[in-house]
Design an enzyme around this catalytic site. Sequence first.
Site, PDB file in Angstrom:
ATOM      1  N   LYS A  12       0.837  -1.212   0.157  1.00 58.46           N
ATOM      2  CA  LYS A  12      -0.024   0.005   0.080  1.00 58.46           C
ATOM      3  C   LYS A  12       1.133   1.170  -0.054  1.00 58.46           C
ATOM      4  O   LYS A  12       1.599   1.669   0.792  1.00 58.46           O
ATOM      5  CB  LYS A  12      -1.064   0.091   1.326  1.00 58.46           C
ATOM      6  CG  LYS A  12      -1.871   1.134   1.414  1.00 58.46           C
ATOM      7  CD  LYS A  12      -2.779   1.376   0.345  1.00 58.46           C
ATOM      8  CE  LYS A  12      -4.072   0.178   0.269  1.00 58.46           C
ATOM      9  NZ  LYS A  12      -5.030   0.485  -0.768  1.00 58.46           N
ATOM     10  N   HIS A  16     -10.329  -7.243  -4.867  1.00 63.72           N
ATOM     11  CA  HIS A  16      -9.913  -6.359  -3.814  1.00 63.72           C
ATOM     12  C   HIS A  16     -10.192  -6.695  -2.475  1.00 63.72           C
ATOM     13  O   HIS A  16     -11.389  -7.574  -2.455  1.00 63.72           O
ATOM     14  CB  HIS A  16     -10.581  -4.963  -4.341  1.00 63.72           C
ATOM     15  CG  HIS A  16     -10.496  -3.989  -3.274  1.00 63.72           C
ATOM     16  ND1 HIS A  16     -11.675  -3.693  -2.597  1.00 63.72           N
ATOM     17  CD2 HIS A  16      -9.501  -3.027  -2.969  1.00 63.72           C
ATOM     18  CE1 HIS A  16     -11.411  -2.723  -1.511  1.00 63.72           C
ATOM     19  NE2 HIS A  16     -10.117  -2.324  -1.858  1.00 63.72           N
TER      20      HIS A  16
END
Length: 447
Positions: free
Chosen positions: A214, A341
């Site tokens: 991330k 996701h």
Amino acid sequence: MPRQTTRQTHQDSPLPAPELTIAEVRLTPVLIADPPLLNVHGVHQPYTPRLVVEIVTADGVTGIGETYGDTKYLDIARPYAELLPGRSLYDLNGIAALAQQVGIDDTQVENAVDVGGLRGVQTADKLRLSVYSAFEVACLDALGKVRGLPVHALLGGKVRDTVEYSAYLFYRWAAHPDGAGEPDTWGEAVDPAGIVAQARRFVDDHGFTSFKLKGGVFPPDQEIAAVQALAEAFPGHPLRLDPNGGWTPETSLKVAAELAGVLEYLEDPATGTPDMATVSAGTDVPLATNMCVTTVGEIREAFRTDAVQVVLSDHHYWGGLRATRELAAICRTFGVGLSMHSNTHLGISLAAMTHVAATVPNLDYACDSHYPWQTDDVITTRHVFTDGHLPVSDAPGLGVELDRDRLAELHRRWLDDDGTMRDRDDAAAMRKAEGYENWTSPVLPRW
């Protein structure tokens, strides 16, 4: 407030058989512990809201589902639940249509960004789909239990016995500000060495063989260095980087050039389909998204302009497991890659993800999952990754059962909260840290 229970009879059509009739709907909002994970908007709060949905048939069979638990979702779920008793578990299209009867306060969605899912600008329809997704899963779970079939069988049958997941790496602090939340043993990860150490623990604990970082937290050169360190530490392992639209097209192309041949794909480097198309035209690195393609209406432009080469599906976004399969068919038709996701979810959602992933022939990449970060759960037996995979349950329904004592504890945490944790706000959580008192969620692009 206590969890909501609804019981009524739908009078507009003949009642289905008792074992298929929805007699009761229970909504239980909970707060689950979340580590201090960093992203482009700020840091995760110590606790994150989720909503557990139970659908009970007239014969007493209970199906379960899960979705976001923020106030804006609860405000839809509560009146929606009132509409369902008397409906058949088979009437999924009719149950989905009922969501349109629930009004939404425009102030809840006007110019708002969905930080919880980092999926771009909110709309009323996106909120409804995310709520309905939990009800659909609960119906399928109940129907599977009634018929003695796993959910994947209700979706057409599995094409794989295990589903591969990827390690989800985050820059993070060692602890939440002011000692809030639940302690853990992960420690700080704010540089390449910290990210590599985190990845090694994911491998040791869960056997993951691919990694997603991330990004959008530090200047791009620092995040490039982290990915390069991962590539050196884990040669040949698929790597991904996701800055959540934090970069300009120019910065995105610079990063893509630096990491060409290293990244499996670059996820949402820029914000919006036009900027993603600009980046795509200038690089051979595949671009993935869970931000600019999250509804059917967003597909055409993204595919026409070749803005993305991989869509990250999410049954919470798309309105359930059946809609996720429809998305997979569209991607297959247009030659666009597919993966999945993840959001900050419990074991119910992970079970649902695994069932639908098992039925999709064109699952081209390992799926994301926050689950290893979550220490709380509401199911009796936690999921266990083996070599980065989860087995696909053949038990009736989802193959998981509620731990009612734990559900009650996490609901009590929600009841006892003063309201500050009931709506996820990563920017507000960031402002609690020393040196970030004036932090605001950045206007994207950030770099």
